[in-house]
Structures are given as structure tokens and as C-alpha cells.
Design an enzyme around this catalytic site. Sequence first.
Site, PDB file in Angstrom:
ATOM      1  N   LYS A   1      34.389  29.168  48.775  1.00  0.00           N
ATOM      2  CA  LYS A   1      33.710  28.103  49.536  1.00  0.00           C
ATOM      3  C   LYS A   1      32.553  29.313  50.157  1.00  0.00           C
ATOM      4  O   LYS A   1      32.542  29.978  51.803  1.00  0.00           O
ATOM      5  CB  LYS A   1      34.156  27.595  51.089  1.00  0.00           C
ATOM      6  CG  LYS A   1      33.480  26.834  51.594  1.00  0.00           C
ATOM      7  CD  LYS A   1      32.809  25.074  50.725  1.00  0.00           C
ATOM      8  CE  LYS A   1      32.259  24.496  51.562  1.00  0.00           C
ATOM      9  NZ  LYS A   1      31.880  23.291  50.364  1.00  0.00           N
TER      10      LYS A   1
ATOM     11  N   ASP B   1      48.126  20.779  43.105  1.00  0.00           N
ATOM     12  CA  ASP B   1      49.007  19.048  43.385  1.00  0.00           C
ATOM     13  C   ASP B   1      47.538  18.163  42.336  1.00  0.00           C
ATOM     14  O   ASP B   1      48.154  17.300  41.948  1.00  0.00           O
ATOM     15  CB  ASP B   1      47.995  18.380  44.710  1.00  0.00           C
ATOM     16  CG  ASP B   1      50.172  18.388  45.088  1.00  0.00           C
ATOM     17  OD1 ASP B   1      50.666  19.258  45.285  1.00  0.00           O
ATOM     18  OD2 ASP B   1      50.383  17.772  46.491  1.00  0.00           O
TER      19      ASP B   1
ATOM     20  N   ASP C   1      46.725  24.933  47.488  1.00  0.00           N
ATOM     21  CA  ASP C   1      47.982  23.861  48.390  1.00  0.00           C
ATOM     22  C   ASP C   1      47.000  22.999  47.540  1.00  0.00           C
ATOM     23  O   ASP C   1      48.033  22.062  46.264  1.00  0.00           O
ATOM     24  CB  ASP C   1      47.935  23.900  48.822  1.00  0.00           C
ATOM     25  CG  ASP C   1      48.974  23.284  49.396  1.00  0.00           C
ATOM     26  OD1 ASP C   1      49.919  22.551  48.657  1.00  0.00           O
ATOM     27  OD2 ASP C   1      48.640  21.992  50.948  1.00  0.00           O
TER      28      ASP C   1
ATOM     29  N   ASP D   1      34.795  22.221  45.890  1.00  0.00           N
ATOM     30  CA  ASP D   1      34.658  21.814  46.264  1.00  0.00           C
ATOM     31  C   ASP D   1      34.322  21.242  44.634  1.00  0.00           C
ATOM     32  O   ASP D   1      34.861  20.183  44.556  1.00  0.00           O
ATOM     33  CB  ASP D   1      33.285  20.915  47.460  1.00  0.00           C
ATOM     34  CG  ASP D   1      32.438  21.949  47.447  1.00  0.00           C
ATOM     35  OD1 ASP D   1      32.262  23.093  46.853  1.00  0.00           O
ATOM     36  OD2 ASP D   1      31.428  20.924  48.585  1.00  0.00           O
TER      37      ASP D   1
ATOM     38  N   TYR E   1      46.620  29.670  56.801  1.00  0.00           N
ATOM     39  CA  TYR E   1      48.058  29.573  56.901  1.00  0.00           C
ATOM     40  C   TYR E   1      49.144  30.257  57.938  1.00  0.00           C
ATOM     41  O   TYR E   1      50.161  29.955  58.506  1.00  0.00           O
ATOM     42  CB  TYR E   1      49.509  29.804  55.502  1.00  0.00           C
ATOM     43  CG  TYR E   1      49.321  28.072  55.096  1.00  0.00           C
ATOM     44  CD1 TYR E   1      48.430  27.697  54.975  1.00  0.00           C
ATOM     45  CD2 TYR E   1      50.467  27.177  54.872  1.00  0.00           C
ATOM     46  CE1 TYR E   1      47.947  26.386  53.573  1.00  0.00           C
ATOM     47  CE2 TYR E   1      50.467  26.052  53.700  1.00  0.00           C
ATOM     48  CZ  TYR E   1      49.196  25.732  53.069  1.00  0.00           C
ATOM     49  OH  TYR E   1      49.065  24.604  52.675  1.00  0.00           O
TER      50      TYR E   1
HETATM   51  C1  IPM Z   1      53.658  23.233  49.130  1.00  0.00           C
HETATM   52  C2  IPM Z   1      54.006  22.877  49.865  1.00  0.00           C
HETATM   53  C3  IPM Z   1      53.964  23.621  50.961  1.00  0.00           C
HETATM   54  C4  IPM Z   1      52.912  24.496  51.916  1.00  0.00           C
HETATM   55  C5  IPM Z   1      54.252  22.790  52.446  1.00  0.00           C
HETATM   56  C6  IPM Z   1      55.562  22.053  52.704  1.00  0.00           C
HETATM   57  C7  IPM Z   1      54.600  24.063  53.469  1.00  0.00           C
HETATM   58  O1  IPM Z   1      53.499  21.820  50.314  1.00  0.00           O
HETATM   59  O2  IPM Z   1      54.342  24.311  48.918  1.00  0.00           O
HETATM   60  O3  IPM Z   1      53.113  23.233  47.983  1.00  0.00           O
HETATM   61  O4  IPM Z   1      51.683  24.032  51.788  1.00  0.00           O
HETATM   62  O5  IPM Z   1      52.688  25.481  50.890  1.00  0.00           O
HETATM   63 MN    MN Z   2      51.805  21.782  49.088  1.00  0.00          MN
END
Ligand code: IPM
Ligand code: MN
Length: 362
Positions: A191, A251, A247, A223, A141
Site C-alpha cells: 500500500k 482467504d 492473511d 486494494d 501482527y
Molecule cells: C491464519 C489465521 C491466523 C492469522 C489467526 C488465527 C491468528 O487467520 O493463519 O490465516 O491471522 O494469521
Molecule cells: Mn487467516
Amino acid sequence: MKMNIAVLPGDGIGVEVMEEGGKTLETVCNVFGHHAETETALVGGAAIDASGEPLPPETLDLCKKSDAVLLGAVGGPKWDEMDYSVRPERAIIGLRGELGLYANLRPAHLYPSLIDASTLKREVVEGVDIMVLRELTGGIYFGEPKGIEEYQGGQRGVNTLVYTTPEIERIARTGFEIAMKRRKKLTSVDKANILESSELWRKVVNGVSAEFPEVEVNHLYVDNCAMQLIRDPRQFDVIVTGNMFGDILSDEAAMLTGSIGMLPSASLGGDVGLYEPVHGTAPDIAGQGKANPIAMINSVAMMLRYSFNLSNEAEVIENAVSSVLDKGYRTPDIMPREAGGCKQVSTSEMGRLIIAEVEKAG
Ligand code: IPM
Ligand code: MN
Ligand code: NAD
């Protein structure tokens, strides 16, 4: 206690869930005799529309002089065609970088009454309680060089995945410290079979592990970790990983708890902590009263715990959420296919129910 809090609702459902988060904070303060001085500022697409930039200097200055920042979410289709350097999402990266928030805590805790909200079988997710610790100010990032350049008659898009020893050491140490307060198990995810930055990551994590002999450490390739999270999530206590892997895995971990609308986060490391739900602006449901405000409300709880050391107040919020869920109230994202004893409620109704429980704690 007096707290100065910057409130940045952002865009889409960020605005809707912040409404409920803000009211929850106000209520907890009334109940416990604290004073929260809040100041609201523009961020993301809303800030672009008003001033042309996603993170106006006034907003950044406000955050820097506050004790903590509450953020909703930013972004949306309206701004998707803009140049990357000025898109709403840059605001998030800017805030994380400027505030030095290298440690991002994303707790995936399954509320028992939501056991059937997950898409996984109940015997797989029962008792899931994972802390995903994501490195937040380094990796791909932030790495240089980056950009799109002319290349052999076409173009070339570049990002750089880079981690230095001190960056890995500090996040690893945070991971071990968190593990010491939990079940003393740390899984480092990388990785390292192919990436040099991960080879260094693994070596440094192993080095730091010598300081924490009580913590059991293991390493997984990302993975495999993605697969193990679905196969047997209860093997995990704390997961420490880099920015992009964190990230994605967070999720995924969110779905173990029923919905991404359940997952709060705390970003720490500098003088000012930032608290935001893990989810985005959810353009598909924005403006319909369907958003689950619990990730935002529990982010307020995390703020009270980590920025103000008010663990009791944080627990009051988390227990209020638990009671409301136990009573069967559900936003659409966590509503079972067959209602059973459950009742579907809107964003604001969910907020009101949780606030009523917080008031009872007074
Ligand atoms: C998160 C989001 C952010 C990230 C984006 C919006 C930049 O997906 O906070 O998880 O990738 O960190
Ligand atoms: Mn995210
Ligand atoms: P998203 O998290 O916004 O939505 C993914 C899915 O989850 C959607 O179906 C959405 O309806 C659902 N969802 C998310 N939060 C929910 C909630 N609280 N209650 C119920 N359902 C919920 O991710 P996306 O669609 O990939 O991204 C949408 C926009 O948000 C993009 O512009 C993206 O860049 C941005 N984004 C911002 C942040 C942030 O501000 N921290 C985080 C992620 C994405």
C-alpha cells in the site's frame, strides 16, 4: 526415513481434519517404508482449558525439538471473550515467532475437477495456480507499541505496522527463489501510495530484484490486487506480501480453488517447519463431519516436500486427492448445487477415500 513430528490438532474442525491428516501420513509412511514418530500436544483453546495457557511450555518445547509441526486450527466462540494476550490465537503467533517462521507459502491451485466449485466463472478460474507468499513474523501482527490504553477519558487501541530492511529482503528473496522454480513472475503487493512501511517494502523488493534478472516483477496496491484476483486470477504466479495483506488475500485466493477447505500452507524460515490448513476452526460446522480435510491432508504433503525432501511422496498424496475429486466425491463445501455425477461425503469418508488411493500407489 525417520521423522519426529509434533501433532497439534487444536480446536473445532482442527481436531477433525487432523484425524485424516494423521492417517494419511501413517499410510504414506507404510507404503514408502518411512517411520513417523508423532507426539500429540495441546494448543489453543484445548490447552487453555487444560492448563490455562494457549501455548504451554511443554507444547513449545516439543515443537522445538521436532523436525516438523502439523497444526489443525485454534480458536472458537468459547474463548472469544478472553483477554487478547491469552486467547487461543496467541498460540499461533507464539509458534510462528518462536520458531522463526517468516515465510508462509499458501498455494492456491485449482484441481481441474473442481472448476465448477468456485463461485467464479469457469473461464476465469480455469488453470489458476498461484503461490501466495505471506510474510509471517513481522508487520502489524508483531509491531510495537501495541495494546489498549486509557485515552482522553476513553480508551485507545494501538497496533504498529513496521517492517525493517532485512525482514523485507529475506521474504522478497524467498519470493524470487520460488518464482524461479515456477513461471518466473512475482507480484509484490503493498500500500505504497499511503504507508511508509510499504514505501520501504517496494524499494527493497526492487533492490532484491536485481539479483533475479529472469523474474518479471510488478507491484500492485493491495486494494487493486484484491480486485484483480477476482477479475483475472491467471495473471498471477507468485504474490509476495506482508503479514496482514497476506492473511486476507490468501482467504480470497482460496475461493478461486473452490473452498477455503482446499488451501494448505507451509511456514518456513527456521529449523522446524510448521504445516497447517489456511482455514480456522469453523465453529459453524464443527462436530458435524462436514469439514473438508483436503487442506490438512495437502499440508501433510507440503511437510513431506519441504521438511523431508520427499517430493515423490508429496505428489502421491496430491494425486490421490486429485483422483478422489475426479471420481466425484465431495465434502459439502465443494459440492455443486446440482449434484450431477458428484457424491457428497463426510470428513472421514473423504479421508478414507484419499488414503485408499495412497495405498494403491504402493
Ligand atoms: C491464519 C489465521 C491466523 C492469522 C489467526 C488465527 C491468528 O487467520 O493463519 O490465516 O491471522 O494469521
Ligand atoms: Mn487467516
Ligand atoms: P474459518 O476459516 O474457521 O471459517 C470460515 C468459513 O469457512 C466458515 O463458514 C467455515 O465453515 C468454512 N470452512 C473453513 N474451513 C473449512 C473446511 N475445512 N471445510 C469446509 N468449510 C470450511 O474462519 P472464521 O470463522 O473467521 O474463524 C473461526 C475461528 O477460527 C476463530 O476463532 C478464528 O480466530 C480461528 N482461526 C484460526 C486459524 C488457525 O488456527 N490457523 C485460522 C483462521 C481462523
